[in-house]
Design a protein around this motif. Structure first.
Motif, short mmCIF file in Angstrom:
data_model
loop_
_atom_site.label_atom_id
_atom_site.label_comp_id
_atom_site.label_asym_id
_atom_site.label_seq_id
_atom_site.Cartn_x
_atom_site.Cartn_y
_atom_site.Cartn_z
N ALA A 3 35.52 -30.09 -22.43
CA ALA A 3 36.35 -29.00 -21.92
C ALA A 3 36.05 -28.74 -20.45
O ALA A 3 36.97 -28.53 -19.65
N LEU A 4 34.79 -28.76 -20.09
CA LEU A 4 34.41 -28.50 -18.69
C LEU A 4 34.91 -29.61 -17.77
O LEU A 4 35.36 -29.34 -16.65
N GLU A 5 34.82 -30.85 -18.22
CA GLU A 5 35.36 -31.96 -17.41
C GLU A 5 36.85 -31.77 -17.17
O GLU A 5 37.36 -31.99 -16.06
N LEU A 6 37.57 -31.36 -18.22
CA LEU A 6 39.00 -31.13 -18.09
C LEU A 6 39.29 -29.96 -17.16
O LEU A 6 40.21 -30.04 -16.32
N THR A 7 38.54 -28.88 -17.28
CA THR A 7 38.75 -27.73 -16.40
C THR A 7 38.54 -28.11 -14.95
O THR A 7 39.36 -27.77 -14.07
N ALA A 8 37.44 -28.81 -14.67
CA ALA A 8 37.16 -29.22 -13.29
C ALA A 8 38.26 -30.14 -12.76
O ALA A 8 38.72 -30.00 -11.62
N ALA A 9 38.70 -31.08 -13.59
CA ALA A 9 39.74 -32.01 -13.16
C ALA A 9 41.08 -31.29 -12.96
O ALA A 9 41.79 -31.53 -11.98
N ASN A 10 41.43 -30.40 -13.88
CA ASN A 10 42.69 -29.67 -13.77
C ASN A 10 42.71 -28.77 -12.54
O ASN A 10 43.74 -28.63 -11.87
N ALA A 11 41.57 -28.16 -12.25
CA ALA A 11 41.49 -27.34 -11.04
C ALA A 11 41.69 -28.20 -9.79
O ALA A 11 42.45 -27.84 -8.89
N GLY A 12 41.02 -29.35 -9.75
CA GLY A 12 41.15 -30.23 -8.60
C GLY A 12 42.56 -30.74 -8.41
O GLY A 12 43.09 -30.77 -7.28
N HIS A 13 43.21 -31.12 -9.51
CA HIS A 13 44.57 -31.67 -9.43
C HIS A 13 45.59 -30.64 -8.99
O HIS A 13 46.66 -31.00 -8.48
N ASN A 14 45.27 -29.35 -9.18
CA ASN A 14 46.20 -28.29 -8.82
C ASN A 14 45.77 -27.51 -7.59
O ASN A 14 46.24 -26.39 -7.36
N GLY A 15 44.88 -28.09 -6.80
CA GLY A 15 44.49 -27.50 -5.54
C GLY A 15 43.62 -26.27 -5.64
O GLY A 15 43.55 -25.48 -4.68
N CYS A 16 42.97 -26.09 -6.77
CA CYS A 16 42.13 -24.90 -6.97
C CYS A 16 40.66 -25.29 -6.79
O CYS A 16 39.88 -25.34 -7.76
N ASP A 17 40.27 -25.53 -5.56
CA ASP A 17 38.89 -25.96 -5.30
C ASP A 17 37.90 -24.81 -5.33
O ASP A 17 36.71 -24.99 -5.09
N HIS A 18 38.39 -23.61 -5.64
CA HIS A 18 37.51 -22.44 -5.77
C HIS A 18 37.24 -22.11 -7.24
O HIS A 18 36.82 -21.00 -7.56
N VAL A 19 37.47 -23.08 -8.13
CA VAL A 19 37.08 -22.97 -9.54
C VAL A 19 35.81 -23.77 -9.75
O VAL A 19 35.74 -24.94 -9.38
N TYR A 20 34.79 -23.14 -10.34
CA TYR A 20 33.49 -23.78 -10.54
C TYR A 20 33.16 -23.79 -12.03
O TYR A 20 32.96 -22.74 -12.63
N ALA A 21 33.13 -24.97 -12.61
CA ALA A 21 32.81 -25.12 -14.03
C ALA A 21 31.30 -25.14 -14.24
O ALA A 21 30.57 -25.76 -13.45
N THR A 22 30.84 -24.47 -15.30
CA THR A 22 29.41 -24.37 -15.60
C THR A 22 29.19 -24.50 -17.10
O THR A 22 29.82 -23.78 -17.88
N GLN A 23 28.29 -25.39 -17.50
CA GLN A 23 28.00 -25.55 -18.92
C GLN A 23 26.95 -24.56 -19.38
O GLN A 23 25.97 -24.28 -18.68
N CYS A 24 27.16 -24.03 -20.60
CA CYS A 24 26.23 -23.09 -21.22
C CYS A 24 25.50 -23.76 -22.38
O CYS A 24 25.96 -24.77 -22.91
N ASP A 25 24.39 -23.14 -22.77
CA ASP A 25 23.72 -23.61 -23.98
C ASP A 25 24.35 -22.95 -25.20
O ASP A 25 25.34 -22.22 -25.09
N ASP A 26 23.80 -23.19 -26.38
CA ASP A 26 24.40 -22.68 -27.62
C ASP A 26 24.41 -21.16 -27.69
O ASP A 26 25.21 -20.58 -28.43
N SER A 27 23.55 -20.49 -26.93
CA SER A 27 23.54 -19.03 -26.93
C SER A 27 24.53 -18.45 -25.94
O SER A 27 24.74 -17.24 -25.89
N GLY A 28 25.14 -19.32 -25.14
CA GLY A 28 26.09 -18.85 -24.14
C GLY A 28 25.51 -18.67 -22.76
O GLY A 28 26.23 -18.35 -21.82
N ALA A 29 24.21 -18.87 -22.60
CA ALA A 29 23.57 -18.72 -21.29
C ALA A 29 23.81 -19.96 -20.43
O ALA A 29 23.77 -21.08 -20.94
N PRO A 30 24.07 -19.79 -19.13
CA PRO A 30 24.32 -20.95 -18.27
C PRO A 30 23.08 -21.83 -18.16
O PRO A 30 21.95 -21.34 -18.05
N LEU A 31 23.29 -23.13 -18.19
CA LEU A 31 22.18 -24.07 -18.06
C LEU A 31 21.71 -24.12 -16.61
O LEU A 31 22.53 -24.09 -15.68
N PRO A 32 20.40 -24.18 -16.39
CA PRO A 32 19.88 -24.17 -15.01
C PRO A 32 20.20 -25.43 -14.23
O PRO A 32 20.20 -25.42 -13.00
#
Length: 217
Positions: free
Chosen positions: A94-123
């Motif tokens: 999902a994150l790969e798709l979000t990053a790619a879709n943002a790039g393809h539509n000129g939205c370079d101010h979208v930053y994708a971040t993966q979380c762990d199973d608890s929902g906390a962002p991975l360092p």
């Protein structure tokens, strides 16, 4: 976690397809796939959320919680070209798709971040196109079609990880939840769990969904 889109690495075959969708008045082409939330269409709950949320300011720091292939992130970015939009999910595809879709539509101010199973962002981010989120980042707005079917305990943990990161004075979150999947009981739970600093209420109802508003300060 029996549904694949709850998994960090879906086991289903990654078969990409192209959709044309309208987000905040903008017609865009996006890529979707198997193993992500609503991979064949724009989900009805997401459509309700995007139609009913208040207009965003042109700038600020926004969060799409549980981004899937990125429709909410793209909607935020298209509405607010000077904002920083963070998109979080546990699902690497999902994150790969979000990053790619943002790039393809000129939205370079979208930053994708993966979380762990608890929902906390991975360092540290290992997914292509992902960016590490600063530990002290807070948000003006959070929009979310949260993963209700992940289970009540996991959902509560996820929401209590992110809603306290609303800006202290006037930060606001909008969550869309099906009425028959516990939307009305989630409102008093959030009010109790978050405490007096937050106002929690039903913002809108449509097509069997509730849009819940959480305002801090």
């Amino acid at each position: 976690m029996v549904e694949q889109y709850f998994s960090a690495n879906p086991e289903s075959e990654d078969v990409r397809r192209t959709l044309t969708v309208t987000l905040q008045g903008h017609e865009v082409q996006v890529e979707t796939s198997n193993g992500v939330f609503s991979g064949s269409r724009l989900d009805l709950g997401t459509s309700v959320l995007l139609r009913e949320v208040p207009q965003l300011p042109q700038s600020g720091t926004f969060l799409d919680l549980g981004c899937g292939w990125g429709p909410v992130s793209l909607a935020m970015a298209l509405a607010s070209p000077s904002a920083d939009v963070w998109a979080v999910d546990v699902n690497a595809r999902a994150l790969e798709l979000t990053a790619a879709n943002a790039g393809h539509n000129g939205c370079d101010h979208v930053y994708a971040t993966q979380c762990d199973d608890s929902g906390a962002p991975l360092p540290q981010q290992s997914v292509a196109g992902c960016k590490t989120m600063p530990d002290d980042l807070v948000f003006d707005y959070i929009w979310s079609n949260p993963p209700i079917r992940v289970g009540k305990e996991a959902l509560h943990t996820l929401l209590m990880t992110w809603l306290p990161r609303l800006k202290p004075q006037g930060g606001a979150a909008y969550l869309v939840v099906q009425k028959n999947l516990g939307a009305d009981s989630l409102i008093p739970w959030l009010a109790q769990a978050l405490g007096d600093e937050y106002a929690v209420s039903k913002y809108h109802s449509a097509k069997g969904y509730r849009v819940i508003e959480v305002v801090r300060g």
